[in-house]
Enzyme design. Structure first.
Site, PDB file in Angstrom:
ATOM      1  N   GLU A   1       9.069  -4.279  10.719  1.00  0.00           N
ATOM      2  CA  GLU A   1       9.494  -2.971  10.175  1.00  0.00           C
ATOM      3  C   GLU A   1      10.003  -2.036  11.269  1.00  0.00           C
ATOM      4  O   GLU A   1       9.340  -1.825  12.300  1.00  0.00           O
ATOM      5  CB  GLU A   1       8.326  -2.304   9.419  1.00  0.00           C
TER       6      GLU A   1
ATOM      7  N   ASP B   1       0.839  -1.200   0.000  1.00  0.00           N
ATOM      8  CA  ASP B   1       0.000   0.000   0.000  1.00  0.00           C
ATOM      9  C   ASP B   1       0.875   1.252   0.000  1.00  0.00           C
ATOM     10  O   ASP B   1       0.368   2.377  -0.097  1.00  0.00           O
ATOM     11  CB  ASP B   1      -1.022  -0.004   1.150  1.00  0.00           C
TER      12      ASP B   1
ATOM     13  N   LYS C   1      -1.249  -9.437   2.374  1.00  0.00           N
ATOM     14  CA  LYS C   1      -0.552  -8.987   3.593  1.00  0.00           C
ATOM     15  C   LYS C   1      -1.469  -8.041   4.359  1.00  0.00           C
ATOM     16  O   LYS C   1      -2.230  -7.297   3.739  1.00  0.00           O
ATOM     17  CB  LYS C   1       0.753  -8.255   3.246  1.00  0.00           C
TER      18      LYS C   1
END
Ligand code: KIV
Length: 294
Positions: free
Chosen positions: A192, A55, A123
């Site tokens: 992340e 995204d 995801k």
């Protein structure tokens, strides 16, 4: 030939979610985002194992400030284009913000990304709170990649794109998140922007591969954004990015040369021009045109 040429480019067997899952602790898993036919094709040709239609397209392709405003329709559109360019790698599509807020929404929207976008997995961002969605999608036959740590869809709650997990307590919470998504059926998990020490502990606490982006070199694989790697996104470059090329600058230089050539009338040249066949030339020269009044 470099090591990269020897190891990854010759791989031809199609990558599936179980292939990625089986790579835990073995050869590093190489993931890259892509958003259309040509970026998907280039990533695939380079030997990437997993192509993520992230995204992040909201920012690097559509020019939004963050990832929150990309829609399921836009994700389907870009996933469909990317899938056409990828032959070998596993294509995974991101579920956008609020598109998996309930189990019903998660099933409906992941179904669209698979059936209409031709992704082979989806995801979603989140840990413990999204475990029910992951279980429902996995039970429905949809492979799920999870994403914990700095989850950009929670940027408002984090107060910006800030590294996460920077304490023992936060690291414990991340381990819980990673174990919850594994128990719910995720085949791998993105970590992340977290300290390498936390990434190491998480990688050791789960039996699915961890894919790092800003999580050091201890994870089972790495993922980066295509435009960052190629130097095509200039608004900011996160600390964890290495730019492997400066294609943005090269593209500007190339287009400046194009403009110069057009203005100097050196483009198009002979090689780029169609000419009338000889047997038509005499007739064509007889055509009279009236000059248009200005
Ligand atoms: O949207 C995205 O590109 C991502 C990756 C950076 C992991 O989520």
């Amino acid at each position: 030939m470099s090591t990269t040429d020897k190891t990854s480019k010759k791989k031809t067997v199609t990558v599936t979610a179980p292939t990625i899952q089986a790579m835990k602790g073995g050869e590093k898993i190489c993931c890259m985002t892509a958003y259309d036919y040509s970026s998907g094709m280039i990533a695939d040709k380079a030997g990437v194992d997993l192509v993520l239609v992230g995204d992040s397209l909201a920012m690097v392709v559509l020019g939004h400030e963050d990832t929150l405003s990309v829609t399921v329709d836009e994700m389907v559109h870009h996933t469909r284009a990317t899938s056409r360019g990828v032959k070998r790698a596993l294509v995974v599509a991101d579920l956008p913000f609020m598109s998996f807020a309930t189990v019903e929404l998660a099933l409906k929207n992941s179904g669209r990304l698979i059936a209409e976008g031709h992704a082979k997995a989806v995801k979603l961002e989140g840990g413990v709170p999204v475990a029910p969605q992951i279980k429902a999608m996995t039970d429905a036959g949809i492979p799920v990649m999870a994403h914990v740590g700095l989850t950009p869809q929670h940027v408002a709650r984090f107060g910006g794109f800030k590294a996460q997990g920077k304490s023992a307590e936060a690291t414990r919470a991340l381990i819980e998140d990673a174990q919850a998504v594994e128990a719910a059926g995720a085949f791998c998990v993105v970590l992340e922007a977290i300290p390498v020490e936390s990434a190491q502990l998480i990688t050791e606490s789960v039996s699915i591969p961890t894919i790092g982006i800003g999580a050091g070199n201890v994870t089972d694989g790495q993922v980066l954004v295509y435009h960052d790697v190629l130097g095509m996104f200039d608004r900011f470059t996160p600390k964890f990015v290495r730019r492997f090329a400066e294609l943005g600058e090269e593209a500007v230089t190339a287009l400046e040369r194009y403009c110069d050539d057009v203005r100097r009338t050196t483009f198009p040249g002979d090689k780029n021009t169609f000419y009338m066949p000889d047997d038509q030339l005499a007739q064509v020269r007889k055509i009279k045109v009236k000059a248009k009044k200005k």
